[in-house]
Design a protein around this motif. Structure first.
Motif, mmCIF file in Angstrom:
data_model
loop_
_atom_site.group_PDB
_atom_site.id
_atom_site.type_symbol
_atom_site.label_atom_id
_atom_site.label_comp_id
_atom_site.label_asym_id
_atom_site.label_seq_id
_atom_site.Cartn_x
_atom_site.Cartn_y
_atom_site.Cartn_z
ATOM 1 N N PHE A 232 0.848 -1.164 -0.213
ATOM 2 C CA PHE A 232 -0.148 0.006 0.020
ATOM 3 C C PHE A 232 0.796 1.066 -0.074
ATOM 4 O O PHE A 232 0.814 2.348 -0.678
ATOM 5 C CB PHE A 232 -0.855 0.040 1.186
ATOM 6 N N GLY B 259 2.892 1.653 -3.348
ATOM 7 C CA GLY B 259 1.958 2.017 -4.310
ATOM 8 C C GLY B 259 1.632 3.667 -4.317
ATOM 9 O O GLY B 259 1.675 4.406 -5.282
ATOM 10 N N ILE B 260 1.326 4.155 -3.001
ATOM 11 C CA ILE B 260 1.366 5.255 -2.962
ATOM 12 C C ILE B 260 2.697 6.189 -3.265
ATOM 13 O O ILE B 260 2.641 7.478 -4.112
ATOM 14 C CB ILE B 260 0.934 5.863 -1.609
ATOM 15 N N ARG C 8 -7.563 8.793 2.339
ATOM 16 C CA ARG C 8 -7.945 7.426 2.484
ATOM 17 C C ARG C 8 -9.574 7.729 2.944
ATOM 18 O O ARG C 8 -9.939 8.879 3.672
ATOM 19 C CB ARG C 8 -7.336 6.653 3.520
ATOM 20 N N ASP D 274 -8.954 0.815 0.372
ATOM 21 C CA ASP D 274 -8.146 2.155 0.602
ATOM 22 C C ASP D 274 -7.048 2.424 -0.622
ATOM 23 O O ASP D 274 -7.128 3.592 -0.955
ATOM 24 C CB ASP D 274 -7.493 2.103 1.754
ATOM 25 N N TYR D 275 -6.564 1.599 -1.103
ATOM 26 C CA TYR D 275 -5.769 1.999 -2.356
ATOM 27 C C TYR D 275 -6.594 2.251 -3.582
ATOM 28 O O TYR D 275 -5.983 3.431 -4.363
ATOM 29 C CB TYR D 275 -4.745 0.564 -2.725
ATOM 30 N N SER E 86 -5.967 6.220 -5.053
ATOM 31 C CA SER E 86 -5.687 6.391 -6.366
ATOM 32 C C SER E 86 -6.598 6.892 -7.255
ATOM 33 O O SER E 86 -6.533 7.098 -8.350
ATOM 34 C CB SER E 86 -5.117 4.929 -6.854
#
Length: 259
Positions: free
Chosen positions: A178, A181-182, A195, A243-244, A248
């Motif tokens: 996670f 990825g951010i 989020r 959340d991702y 995104s």
């Protein structure tokens, strides 16, 4: 001495000296309190593994706090709340050290005990910080780092001892994926949204902690633990995916676009 030189020495002490000191102190203490022999599997000492894990977490937090005024970090480092948080991190590092020991060790009860006490301290340090008005950025970062590491240490030991199936390690990878990825989105210049405002993740994390503690107890029925594992794991992984998708912009796209 100039201010630059003094600040540099403080940063060096917090970023290198403190992690090394903590690693040595934990390793020596663990060898004294839990004399499990000089080495475990692969010739690794559980005491050394625990010390290195704690040092790595402290170094990471120190690195992330590189822009913080060193005097502020130093003055808050040994507050009661942060001391409890550091002790919790040390307990999770001890749990990680057992990953190199076989499940037949006479100290098989220790990971469950250390992780369980760490859970209690997780609730206590935040309460103490709020009650005495000493919440700091350092304390928050330590809390997050140790929470994340706890979700690595406990599942790794449980899986290596056959107490949980290997796929349960997906909970260990979820947080790092996670965050990664951010950062990848930011490096590519893509927007990162907030989020979802929900306490669901906190509740599920509490359930995960309790379940992992039970799974690590030597007397726990392994068959039942394996059967319950997917029921406990699935919601937590689903929340990370949700959340991702939200940060995104793939979820709640219309609402975020209006903001």
């Amino acid at each position: 001495m100039s201010k630059f030189g003094r600040d540099r020495r403080i940063h060096l002490g917090l970023g290198v000296g403190l992690p090394l000191l903590a690693a040595v102190a934990l390793a020596v203490t663990l060898r004294w309190v839990l004399p499990v022999g000089p080495t475990g599997q692969w010739g690794l000492s559980p005491a050394v593994v625990a010390g290195l894990c704690l040092a790595g977490q402290l170094w990471y937090v120190g690195y992330r706090l590189g822009s913080t005024r060193p005097g502020g970090v130093q003055s808050r480092l040994l507050g009661l709340a942060n001391t409890l948080t550091l002790f919790r991190g040390a307990l999770y590092a001890v749990v990680a050290g057992f990953a190199v020991l076989p499940p037949e060790t006479s100290l098989a009860w220790a990971p469950a005990l250390c992780y369980g006490v760490g859970i209690v301290l997780d609730k206590l340090d935040g309460t103490v910080a709020r009650s005495v008005g000493s919440e700091t950025d350092l304390g928050k970062r330590l809390d997050v780092a140790f929470d994340t590491f706890g979700f690595v240490a406990a599942p790794v030991v449980a899986v290596s001892w056959g107490l949980l199936p290997a796929w349960y390690l997906s909970i260990s990878a979820a947080r790092y994926l996670f965050v990664g990825g951010i950062r990848w989105r930011r490096l590519r210049g893509h927007p990162v949204f907030d989020r979802p405002d929900s306490d669901l993740g906190k509740y599920l994390a509490g359930i995960q902690m309790a379940f992992l503690t039970i799974a690590l107890v030597p007397a726990a029925p392994t068959g039942l633990v394996h059967a319950v594992a997917p029921v406990v794991l699935a919601p937590s992984v689903a929340v990370f995916v949700r959340d991702y998708l939200a940060v995104s912009g793939r979820l709640y796209r219309h609402t975020q676009g209006q903001g």
